[in-house]
Design an enzyme around this catalytic site. Sequence first.
Site, PDB file in Angstrom:
ATOM      1  N   LYS A 260       0.852  -1.195   0.000  1.00 57.47           N
ATOM      2  CA  LYS A 260       0.000   0.000   0.000  1.00 57.47           C
ATOM      3  C   LYS A 260       0.881   1.235   0.000  1.00 57.47           C
ATOM      4  O   LYS A 260       2.076   1.188   0.326  1.00 57.47           O
ATOM      5  CB  LYS A 260      -0.936   0.005   1.210  1.00 57.47           C
TER       6      LYS A 260
ATOM      7  N   ASP B 153      -0.367  -1.947  10.846  1.00 55.98           N
ATOM      8  CA  ASP B 153      -0.826  -1.884   9.459  1.00 55.98           C
ATOM      9  C   ASP B 153      -1.562  -3.137   9.004  1.00 55.98           C
ATOM     10  O   ASP B 153      -2.242  -3.121   7.980  1.00 55.98           O
ATOM     11  CB  ASP B 153       0.362  -1.684   8.501  1.00 55.98           C
TER      12      ASP B 153
END
Length: 268
Positions: free
Chosen positions: A8, A132
Amino acid sequence: MLTFPNCKINIGLRITEKRSDGFHNLQSCFYPIGWSDVLELIPASEFSFVSSGLDIPGDPARNLCVRAYEFLRADFDLPPVHMHLHKIVPIGAGLGGGSSDAAFALKLLNERFSLGLTVGQLQDYARRLGSDCAFFVENKPAYCIEKGDVFREISLDLSGYFILLIYPNLAISTAEAYAGVRPRHPEVSLLEQLQTPIETWRDWIHNDFEDSLFPVYPVLGEIKQKLYELGALYASMSGSGSTVYGIFQAPVTVSNHLGRYNVWQGKL
């Protein structure tokens, strides 16, 4: 079974305050991209984990994929498996590659053994592995707050744009990155700024880690400036570094200067 854990980028990253538990609260948009590792899971007589591709520092027994398996084995008495991780996404790059590997391991084990875990339950396991990790369970654009593990929906669609990522072969530890930040509450929330046209983001949307890391690693600022010279609508460092990305309207021809780094380009 085979899966491809993607990474990401962070579109904006604001560090708003230090928490009593030692972590920091933040505001950021996590946006998935196609740069991926490869994770394979096959039945075995005893558990094993191997990796190939990029070298992964640390004890393999503490790899996040291994820990993901151990969490589920403890709760569901899983049989042994062989896990093979082929590492492609750079480490210490601000892309969440290791977090993605762990989340995809959870999802793969849930599917392989028909555990029936919901999205929320998988996210709870993922939060135990890292801040995350939970994002990659649903793996869709999200506005992230608190430690980066609490999500709000965001209507942000960048499909049709192209992204160019430059990793300058420089790993920055999370501890080093956070050592230089000065938490502050913004006057305007990042969520509000993300609703503006992408052509205006350059003036509004910022990664707070750039303030302390660019002076220490000038190459990061140089890459960001080069991306703008190439025509990027928006350019930024991702996460706590050191990958710098640019978002473009069309594919980009990378110069020899940038080509000496680890480069990935794709469609959003």
